[in-house]
Design an enzyme around this catalytic site. Structure first.
Site: not given
Length: 142
Positions: A88, A93, A108
């Site tokens: 995944s 940020h 996943c």
């Protein structure tokens, strides 16, 4: 003359409820809002350094990088980045002016249980940013 398609042929016959859909790929989503991250300015502002750090952390956790993209908003400014995983993603940020980082690890578990790998990756990132006030969320997606 163009024929218009019948909406009946485009739309599904009936909606399936979430609990009626068999799940093959349960996942784990770890989310962090990290406040008070001022101890490592290079991680907060250097896109190339942060990208290499993240890719190494992914490999060390036993996950598989398939691509990455990191963007700097200017000298001494924040960075936004994502490492796309076969399992995944890792995204983050930074806002160095506020000592703030958002961190997102999602995996996943289709072929195997990747829970411990996600937890190890998240822990590595948490240690690196050394947040004074972490707000953490754990979402099991199934």
């Amino acid at each position: 003359m163009l024929k218009s398609a019948s909406t009946h042929s485009i739309l599904p016959q009936q909606r399936r409820r979430a609990e009626d859909v068999p799940r093959k790929a349960a996942g784990l989503h770890l989310i962090g809002d990290l406040y008070g991250c001022a101890n490592n300015p290079q991680l907060m502002t250097d896109a190339a350094y942060l990208e290499e750090f993240c890719k190494k952390a992914v490999a060390d956790a036993g996950l598989t990088t398939v691509g990455s993209l990191f963007h700097s908003f200017g000298e001494g400014e924040g960075v936004t980045g994502v490492v796309v995983l076969a399992e995944s993603h890792l995204s983050l940020h930074t806002w160095p002016e506020d000592g703030y980082v958002t961190l997102d690890v999602y995996v996943c578990s289709y072929a195997c249980d990747n829970t411990s790998k996600a937890e190890n990756l998240f822990k590595t990132m948490m240690i690196a940013f050394d947040s004074e006030d972490p707000h953490l969320h754990r979402v099991v997606r199934a």
